[in-house]
Design a protein around this motif. Structure first.
Motif, PDB file in Angstrom:
ATOM      1  N   ASP A  62      68.496  44.858  18.192  1.00  0.00           N
ATOM      2  CA  ASP A  62      67.126  45.372  18.223  1.00  0.00           C
ATOM      3  C   ASP A  62      66.324  44.848  17.036  1.00  0.00           C
ATOM      4  OD1 ASP A  62      67.750  46.877  20.477  1.00  0.00           O
ATOM      5  OD2 ASP A  62      68.256  48.669  19.321  1.00  0.00           O
ATOM      6  N   GLU A  63      66.970  44.804  15.875  1.00  0.00           N
ATOM      7  CA  GLU A  63      66.295  44.305  14.672  1.00  0.00           C
ATOM      8  C   GLU A  63      65.973  42.815  14.826  1.00  0.00           C
ATOM      9  OE1 GLU A  63      68.180  45.345  10.953  1.00  0.00           O
ATOM     10  OE2 GLU A  63      69.059  47.151  11.837  1.00  0.00           O
ATOM     11  N   ALA A  64      66.927  42.062  15.350  1.00  0.00           N
ATOM     12  CA  ALA A  64      66.706  40.625  15.523  1.00  0.00           C
ATOM     13  C   ALA A  64      65.607  40.360  16.542  1.00  0.00           C
ATOM     14  CB  ALA A  64      68.011  39.946  15.962  1.00  0.00           C
ATOM     15  N   LEU A  65      65.595  41.128  17.623  1.00  0.00           N
ATOM     16  CA  LEU A  65      64.563  40.972  18.645  1.00  0.00           C
ATOM     17  C   LEU A  65      63.185  41.264  18.074  1.00  0.00           C
ATOM     18  CD1 LEU A  65      63.545  40.640  21.547  1.00  0.00           C
ATOM     19  CD2 LEU A  65      64.115  43.061  21.927  1.00  0.00           C
ATOM     20  N   THR A  66      63.082  42.311  17.270  1.00  0.00           N
ATOM     21  CA  THR A  66      61.799  42.674  16.673  1.00  0.00           C
ATOM     22  C   THR A  66      61.252  41.537  15.825  1.00  0.00           C
ATOM     23  OG1 THR A  66      62.481  44.998  16.613  1.00  0.00           O
ATOM     24  CG2 THR A  66      60.602  44.373  15.243  1.00  0.00           C
ATOM     25  N   GLN A  67      62.110  40.946  15.009  1.00  0.00           N
ATOM     26  CA  GLN A  67      61.657  39.847  14.147  1.00  0.00           C
ATOM     27  C   GLN A  67      61.292  38.610  14.963  1.00  0.00           C
ATOM     28  OE1 GLN A  67      60.947  40.438  10.997  1.00  0.00           O
ATOM     29  NE2 GLN A  67      61.688  42.520  11.428  1.00  0.00           N
ATOM     30  N   SER A  68      62.041  38.361  16.033  1.00  0.00           N
ATOM     31  CA  SER A  68      61.727  37.224  16.913  1.00  0.00           C
ATOM     32  C   SER A  68      60.370  37.395  17.569  1.00  0.00           C
ATOM     33  CB  SER A  68      62.817  37.094  17.967  1.00  0.00           C
ATOM     34  OG  SER A  68      62.500  36.085  18.901  1.00  0.00           O
ATOM     35  N   LEU A  69      60.086  38.608  18.056  1.00  0.00           N
ATOM     36  CA  LEU A  69      58.794  38.872  18.698  1.00  0.00           C
ATOM     37  C   LEU A  69      57.657  38.848  17.684  1.00  0.00           C
ATOM     38  CD1 LEU A  69      59.834  41.659  21.218  1.00  0.00           C
ATOM     39  CD2 LEU A  69      59.125  39.326  21.758  1.00  0.00           C
ATOM     40  N   LYS A  70      57.895  39.345  16.479  1.00  0.00           N
ATOM     41  CA  LYS A  70      56.867  39.274  15.432  1.00  0.00           C
ATOM     42  C   LYS A  70      56.485  37.827  15.156  1.00  0.00           C
ATOM     43  CE  LYS A  70      56.683  41.554  11.629  1.00  0.00           C
ATOM     44  NZ  LYS A  70      57.037  42.150  10.317  1.00  0.00           N
ATOM     45  N   ALA A  71      57.484  36.970  15.047  1.00  0.00           N
ATOM     46  CA  ALA A  71      57.221  35.558  14.749  1.00  0.00           C
ATOM     47  C   ALA A  71      56.460  34.897  15.886  1.00  0.00           C
ATOM     48  CB  ALA A  71      58.548  34.839  14.499  1.00  0.00           C
ATOM     49  N   ALA A  72      56.862  35.168  17.118  1.00  0.00           N
ATOM     50  CA  ALA A  72      56.200  34.545  18.268  1.00  0.00           C
ATOM     51  C   ALA A  72      54.759  35.025  18.401  1.00  0.00           C
ATOM     52  CB  ALA A  72      56.981  34.863  19.545  1.00  0.00           C
ATOM     53  N   LEU A  73      54.540  36.329  18.258  1.00  0.00           N
ATOM     54  CA  LEU A  73      53.198  36.892  18.430  1.00  0.00           C
ATOM     55  C   LEU A  73      52.266  36.531  17.272  1.00  0.00           C
ATOM     56  CD1 LEU A  73      54.327  40.307  19.869  1.00  0.00           C
ATOM     57  CD2 LEU A  73      52.804  38.718  21.035  1.00  0.00           C
ATOM     58  N   SER A  74      52.829  36.306  16.091  1.00  0.00           N
ATOM     59  CA  SER A  74      51.978  35.932  14.952  1.00  0.00           C
ATOM     60  C   SER A  74      51.299  34.590  15.179  1.00  0.00           C
ATOM     61  CB  SER A  74      52.811  35.896  13.665  1.00  0.00           C
ATOM     62  OG  SER A  74      53.719  34.801  13.676  1.00  0.00           O
ATOM     63  N   LEU A  75      51.904  33.746  16.008  1.00  0.00           N
ATOM     64  CA  LEU A  75      51.322  32.426  16.297  1.00  0.00           C
ATOM     65  C   LEU A  75      50.014  32.542  17.055  1.00  0.00           C
ATOM     66  CD1 LEU A  75      54.572  30.493  17.310  1.00  0.00           C
ATOM     67  CD2 LEU A  75      53.367  30.419  15.116  1.00  0.00           C
ATOM     68  N   VAL A  76      49.801  33.681  17.736  1.00  0.00           N
ATOM     69  CA  VAL A  76      48.550  33.891  18.464  1.00  0.00           C
ATOM     70  C   VAL A  76      47.773  35.070  17.857  1.00  0.00           C
ATOM     71  CG1 VAL A  76      49.313  32.864  20.632  1.00  0.00           C
ATOM     72  CG2 VAL A  76      49.788  35.288  20.194  1.00  0.00           C
ATOM     73  N   ASP A  77      48.081  35.371  16.588  1.00  0.00           N
ATOM     74  CA  ASP A  77      47.352  36.402  15.818  1.00  0.00           C
ATOM     75  C   ASP A  77      47.440  37.788  16.447  1.00  0.00           C
ATOM     76  OD1 ASP A  77      46.483  34.606  13.833  1.00  0.00           O
ATOM     77  OD2 ASP A  77      44.864  33.921  15.137  1.00  0.00           O
ATOM     78  N   VAL A  78      48.571  38.125  16.996  1.00  0.00           N
ATOM     79  CA  VAL A  78      48.810  39.469  17.524  1.00  0.00           C
ATOM     80  C   VAL A  78      49.858  40.135  16.638  1.00  0.00           C
ATOM     81  CG1 VAL A  78      49.651  40.839  19.476  1.00  0.00           C
ATOM     82  CG2 VAL A  78      48.244  38.806  19.880  1.00  0.00           C
ATOM     83  N   ARG A  79      49.532  41.300  16.114  1.00  0.00           N
ATOM     84  CA  ARG A  79      50.424  41.996  15.187  1.00  0.00           C
ATOM     85  C   ARG A  79      51.388  42.934  15.927  1.00  0.00           C
ATOM     86  NH1 ARG A  79      47.122  45.635  12.431  1.00  0.00           N
ATOM     87  NH2 ARG A  79      45.652  45.358  14.147  1.00  0.00           N
ATOM     88  N   VAL A  80      52.591  43.026  15.429  1.00  0.00           N
ATOM     89  CA  VAL A  80      53.557  44.012  15.911  1.00  0.00           C
ATOM     90  C   VAL A  80      53.519  45.195  14.945  1.00  0.00           C
ATOM     91  CG1 VAL A  80      55.985  44.521  16.374  1.00  0.00           C
ATOM     92  CG2 VAL A  80      55.042  42.280  16.976  1.00  0.00           C
ATOM     93  N   LEU A  81      53.046  46.341  15.413  1.00  0.00           N
ATOM     94  CA  LEU A  81      52.866  47.501  14.545  1.00  0.00           C
ATOM     95  C   LEU A  81      54.125  48.362  14.449  1.00  0.00           C
ATOM     96  CD1 LEU A  81      49.271  48.676  15.545  1.00  0.00           C
ATOM     97  CD2 LEU A  81      49.972  47.020  13.800  1.00  0.00           C
ATOM     98  N   ASP A  82      54.903  48.398  15.514  1.00  0.00           N
ATOM     99  CA  ASP A  82      56.091  49.250  15.493  1.00  0.00           C
ATOM    100  C   ASP A  82      56.982  48.882  16.678  1.00  0.00           C
ATOM    101  OD1 ASP A  82      57.907  51.271  14.804  1.00  0.00           O
ATOM    102  OD2 ASP A  82      56.331  52.787  14.553  1.00  0.00           O
ATOM    103  N   HIS A  83      58.202  49.367  16.616  1.00  0.00           N
ATOM    104  CA  HIS A  83      59.151  49.237  17.721  1.00  0.00           C
ATOM    105  C   HIS A  83      59.876  50.576  17.807  1.00  0.00           C
ATOM    106  CE1 HIS A  83      62.470  46.630  19.824  1.00  0.00           C
ATOM    107  NE2 HIS A  83      62.214  47.753  20.473  1.00  0.00           N
ATOM    108  N   PHE A  84      59.717  51.273  18.929  1.00  0.00           N
ATOM    109  CA  PHE A  84      60.314  52.594  19.105  1.00  0.00           C
ATOM    110  C   PHE A  84      61.586  52.497  19.937  1.00  0.00           C
ATOM    111  CE2 PHE A  84      56.019  53.865  18.001  1.00  0.00           C
ATOM    112  CZ  PHE A  84      56.209  55.039  17.270  1.00  0.00           C
ATOM    113  N   ILE A  85      62.601  53.230  19.504  1.00  0.00           N
ATOM    114  CA  ILE A  85      63.825  53.404  20.274  1.00  0.00           C
ATOM    115  C   ILE A  85      63.755  54.800  20.885  1.00  0.00           C
ATOM    116  CG2 ILE A  85      66.329  53.283  20.262  1.00  0.00           C
ATOM    117  CD1 ILE A  85      64.927  50.739  19.248  1.00  0.00           C
ATOM    118  N   VAL A  86      63.773  54.879  22.208  1.00  0.00           N
ATOM    119  CA  VAL A  86      63.464  56.134  22.902  1.00  0.00           C
ATOM    120  C   VAL A  86      64.714  56.697  23.580  1.00  0.00           C
ATOM    121  CG1 VAL A  86      61.974  57.238  24.619  1.00  0.00           C
ATOM    122  CG2 VAL A  86      61.137  55.251  23.328  1.00  0.00           C
ATOM    123  N   THR A  87      64.936  57.988  23.371  1.00  0.00           N
ATOM    124  CA  THR A  87      65.964  58.725  24.102  1.00  0.00           C
ATOM    125  C   THR A  87      65.307  59.975  24.685  1.00  0.00           C
ATOM    126  OG1 THR A  87      66.659  60.136  22.256  1.00  0.00           O
ATOM    127  CG2 THR A  87      67.673  57.955  22.409  1.00  0.00           C
TER     128      THR A  87
END
Length: 221
Positions: free
Chosen positions: A183-208
């Motif tokens: 989950d941590e690795a995925l979050t960082q991967s998505l942050k890097a990809a989205l930063s290329l188009v100036d979209v910020r990742v504000l949070d990642h929730f794990i839901v139960t």
């Protein structure tokens, strides 16, 4: 002569307000009638008992409702409609104000959307420039143990919705709200990809069923 059992919760609600009703009485109001040999109050108590209380009812998938004896198609439809209204009311609230002005509403919304899922589902909340919800979109569905998430697809959907920021969310059907290394690795991967188009990742929730844990609060975003 007293009121029949199925009328008493309604009378109490009208005279004292909905907050005066017990969980069983509220469910009995939705069910309206019992079944042969079982009054509506007993049926409501059975529903709550079999589904694990109000929280269980809120997160119950249609299949679980269908396993409760006495819940025919009409009653299941009514309960499902109320649950969907709850989801839409929370979504409307999040569309009208910055998402993190109501952190409790964010968690409630995610739990209603994902808490009862039996398989992992990965969703993205797309936000506008003022951090108001544009919409929640389910992008990937996996097994009980893993979900394949493609950063390129998330980027394309963010551009499609003209999002300025996103909040990521996925459920853990196991009930464990702690993020995994994956989950941590995925979050960082998505942050890097989205930063290329100036979209910020504000949070990642794990839901139960019990909670929605914020990775940002853990310092992992």
């Amino acid at each position: 002569m007293g009121l029949p059992a199925d009328a008493r919760p309604r009378e109490k609600l009208l005279s004292r307000g909905a907050g005066s009703l017990s969980d069983t009485e509220l469910v009995a109001l939705l069910l309206r009638t019992g079944i042969r040999g079982k009054g509506v109050m007993q049926l409501a108590a059975d529903v709550l008992d079999q589904l694990g209380g109000v929280a269980g009812l809120l997160h119950a998938p249609p299949r679980a409702l269908g396993q409760v004896k006495g819940l025919g198609p009409a009653k299941r439809a009514e309960l499902s409609a109320v649950l969907e209204l709850s989801r839409r009311a929370l979504a409307q609230q999040l569309c009208q104000q910055p998402l993190f002005d109501s952190p409790a509403a964010v968690r409630q919304y995610l739990q209603l959307q994902l808490g009862g899922r039996e398989h992992e589902v990965f969703c993205v909340l797309f936000l506008d420039s003022q951090n108001r919800l544009i919409l929640l979109e389910e992008l990937f569905r996996g097994t009980l143990t893993q979900t394949s998430v493609y950063p390129r697809e998330v980027v394309l959907r963010a551009l499609h919705h003209h999002a300025a920021a996103v909040v990521l969310a996925h459920n853990h059907p196991s009930g464990q709200a702690r993020p995994s290394r994956a989950d941590e690795a995925l979050t960082q991967s998505l942050k890097a990809a989205l930063s290329l188009v100036d979209v910020r990742v504000l949070d990642h929730f794990i839901v139960t069923r019990e909670q929605a844990a914020s990775m940002a609060e853990m310092g992992l975003v």
